[in-house]
Design an enzyme around this catalytic site. Structure first.
Site, PDB file in Angstrom:
ATOM      1  CB  THR A  97      -0.909  -0.148   1.303  1.00  0.00           C
ATOM      2  OG1 THR A  97      -1.600   1.502   1.242  1.00  0.00           O
ATOM      3  CG2 THR A  97      -0.207  -0.188   2.462  1.00  0.00           C
ATOM      4  CG  ASP A  98      -1.143   5.187  -1.088  1.00  0.00           C
ATOM      5  OD1 ASP A  98      -1.464   4.385  -0.262  1.00  0.00           O
ATOM      6  OD2 ASP A  98      -1.400   5.912  -1.830  1.00  0.00           O
ATOM      7  CD  GLU A  99      -3.235   3.933   4.555  1.00  0.00           C
ATOM      8  OE1 GLU A  99      -2.728   3.996   5.791  1.00  0.00           O
ATOM      9  OE2 GLU A  99      -4.495   3.754   4.007  1.00  0.00           O
ATOM     10  CE1 TYR A 112      -3.334  -2.404   5.698  1.00  0.00           C
ATOM     11  CE2 TYR A 112      -3.336   0.000   5.012  1.00  0.00           C
ATOM     12  CZ  TYR A 112      -3.362  -1.258   4.924  1.00  0.00           C
ATOM     13  OH  TYR A 112      -3.232  -1.518   3.446  1.00  0.00           O
ATOM     14  CE  LYS A 136      -0.056  -4.823   2.945  1.00  0.00           C
ATOM     15  NZ  LYS A 136      -0.629  -6.067   2.437  1.00  0.00           N
TER      16      LYS A 136
END
Length: 336
Positions: free
Chosen positions: A127-129, A151, A155
């Site tokens: 994810t870009d997060e 979260y 990742k």
């Protein structure tokens, strides 16, 4: 060719499976697909209803942390596409245990099994997060990882473990970092389906803070096409950003949804912002465009309107999934 798709009954994974079995991805037209999914609250066999009878599909209900189940599912597989993850930011703020178990331990078990099975390609869907937030820049793949939630930290941890398997053992791992994804079959706790389904029922919708948080959005078809390109021709050891090219604030996104559903701001209530809420995400996608030829094909406004229409036409799918009280309503507004 046999492909293992973890989380293949979830929103993005099921789209990938349906499209692959329909022959949409070059090099995978005749692929056999093994879906490994635990079928948690966000996993739904109904997402695969259109292909469950396909003789090239095998469905395995199991946890990716189950070493024996993973070993059985990966036998004879050439490519692994790892979608399975706990992915809701606010759930991670309430209780991070499941995120550590699935996203970190589960990813390790899959990488371990893939190494033993000598697979040809392992694609980790991230994810870009993991980048954190940015005020003005757009992240390239070599930008430092600065995750700000359990979260995104889980990742990022999975990415580091995957990197170690490539560097130390030579496992051909590629990582994909996509922007916020939208489209049909998305579980109705995420911003777009939550707002659409509540507006369809004539209810109010919760908007965090002042709604100025900016996210980049990509249609699920464009996201999955990028994953397929990485699975087919991505360079082992490399990371690829996959973005839709549309940055929009949560308030402006809400305005579009209100317009599409003939509603107005009287149905929006502003709620207290969530802890550690990143203000802006933005990714630079030149690498996947130049190396693999990926470009988003679905314009955001068109794709969003089609998505709204899908939810309006498919109440039978989302109404049974509504679980009032499981999360505070405001906590269900996070774009992820």
């Amino acid at each position: 060719m046999r492909v293992l798709v973890t989380g293949g009954a979830g929103f993005i994974g099921s789209n990938f499976v349906r499209r692959m079995l329909a022959g949409a991805y070059a090099g995978f037209e005749d692929a056999e697909v093994v879906v490994l999914d635990k079928l948690t609250y966000a996993g739904n066999r109904g997402n695969l209803a259109a292909v469950l009878a396909d003789p090239r599909l095998r469905f395995v209900q199991a946890d990716i942390c189950d070493r024996d189940a993973v070993a059985g599912a990966i036998a004879g597989v050439g490519t692994v596409v790892h979608f399975a993850a706990e992915s809701h930011v606010d759930r991670s703020l309430l209780d991070g245990d499941a995120f550590v178990a699935s996203n970190i331990v589960g990813s390790y078990e899959l990488l371990r099994a893939a190494l033993r099975a000598e697979v040809d390609r392992f694609v980790l869907v991230s994810t870009d997060e993991v980048y954190g937030e940015t005020e003005t820049a757009s992240w390239t793949e070599d930008f430092p990882l600065r995750p700000n939630s359990p979260y995104s930290a889980s990742k990022a941890s999975a990415e580091l473990i995957a990197r170690s398997f490539h560097r130390t053992y030579g496992l051909p791992v590629c990582t994909a970092r996509a922007s916020n994804t939208y489209g049909p079959f998305q579980f109705p706790e995420k911003l777009i389906p939550l707002f659409v389904t509540r507006l369809l029922d004539g209810l109010t919708v919760p908007l965090y803070g002042d709604g100025s948080q900016v996210r980049e959005w990509i249609h699920v078809d464009d996201h999955c096409r990028g994953i397929a390109l990485i699975a087919g021709a991505g360079r082992p050891g490399e990371t690829y950003n996959i973005g839709g090219g549309t940055e929009i604030s949560n308030a402006d996104l809400t305005k579009l949804l209100l317009e599409f559903l003939d509603s107005d701001w009287s149905q929006v209530r502003f709620t207290e912002d969530r802890k550690g809420h990143d203000r802006r995400y933005s990714i630079d996608c030149r690498k996947i465009r130049e190396e693999l030829g990926h470009r988003p094909l679905i314009a955001f406004r068109e794709g969003l309107l089609d998505t709204v229409r899908w939810y309006a036409d498919n109440r039978h799918w989302w109404e049974p999934l509504k679980q009032p009280g499981e999360l505070p309503l405001a906590a269900m507004a996070e774009p992820r």
